[in-house]
Design a protein around this motif. Structure first.
Motif: not given
Ligand code: AMP
Length: 217
Positions: A3-10
């Protein structure tokens, strides 16, 4: 099961990398932005409210967002893992996700933080085009389609997202700094964050992500 989360600005490349990682690990990509765009396209009452918020560059309420994500995460195809793209975007959403994952007997394995300076984000968002059919993302300057404004995969005419227009794009970046960046501290304290340089080419970013989470490249 991962289970992964991709995190970052638009504009940091979350959607592009989510598609690649989803194929690599054979896990579904869960994009709350895509879920909201579907809701808007359905013409429902909730869709009209969501559309108004998205056009302003602000965030949809935590209550609505958590409900839509929970519904999706409980579906059968997420039992063997999932890749969250654009969720959580507030500390309250991260806390709700902790509770939900615990209730489902799962855990977040890694939070992949794509780092891109603001000046590059604005530039990327203004050149971004998306296929309304397969949702592949292009960029007029850095990753153009083979034929002008036509999707390479299915031939659909590409579209510019209304919220990528400069004023709204700038607002979305401000909202990210104010409301979403604090979510990183939540996951840093749990030692789950890997920071990846999002300014290099698409393939290089993918390789960096895979090696940073210990997967074979
Ligand atoms: P995205 O496609 O991820 O850039 O999302 C587009 C828009 O959908 C955002 O600017 C928000 O208005 C809304 N949205 C998507 N995900 C969330 C979320 N997790 N929380 C609140 N609003 C969201």
């Amino acid at each position: 099961m991962v289970n992964l989360i991709l995190f970052g600005a638009p504009g940091s490349g979350k959607g592009t990398q989510a598609q690649l990682l989803s194929a690599h690990f054979e896990i579904p990509q869960l994009s709350t932005g895509d879920m909201f765009r579907d809701e808007v396209a359905s013409g429902s009452e909730r869709g009209r409210e969501v559309e108004r918020i998205m056009r302003s560059g602000e965030l949809v309420t935590d209550q609505t967002t958590i409900a839509i994500l929970e519904h999706r995460l409980r579906q059968d195809d997420c039992r063997h893992g999932s890749l969250l793209d654009g969720f959580p975007r507030t500390v309250a959403q991260a806390q709700a996700l902790d509770r939900l994952m615990a209730a489902l007997g799962r855990r977040v394995d890694r939070v992949i933080h794509l780092q891109v300076p603001d000046s590059v984000l604005v530039e990327r968002l203004s050149g971004r085009l998306t296929c309304p059919t397969c949702r592949r993302v292009y960029n007029l300057d850095t990753a153009p389609p083979r034929q002008d404004r036509i999707c390479d995969v299915d031939g659909s005419p590409l579209q510019q997202r209304e919220d990528d227009l400069p004023e709204t794009a700038r607002r979305r970046i401000e909202v990210y700094q104010a409301q979403t960046v604090p979510v990183l501290a939540h996951y840093r304290s749990a030692n789950l964050v890997v920071d990846v340089d999002g300014t290099v080419g698409v393939g290089e970013v993918e390789d960096a992500i895979l090696s940073s989470i210990g997967a074979p490249v």
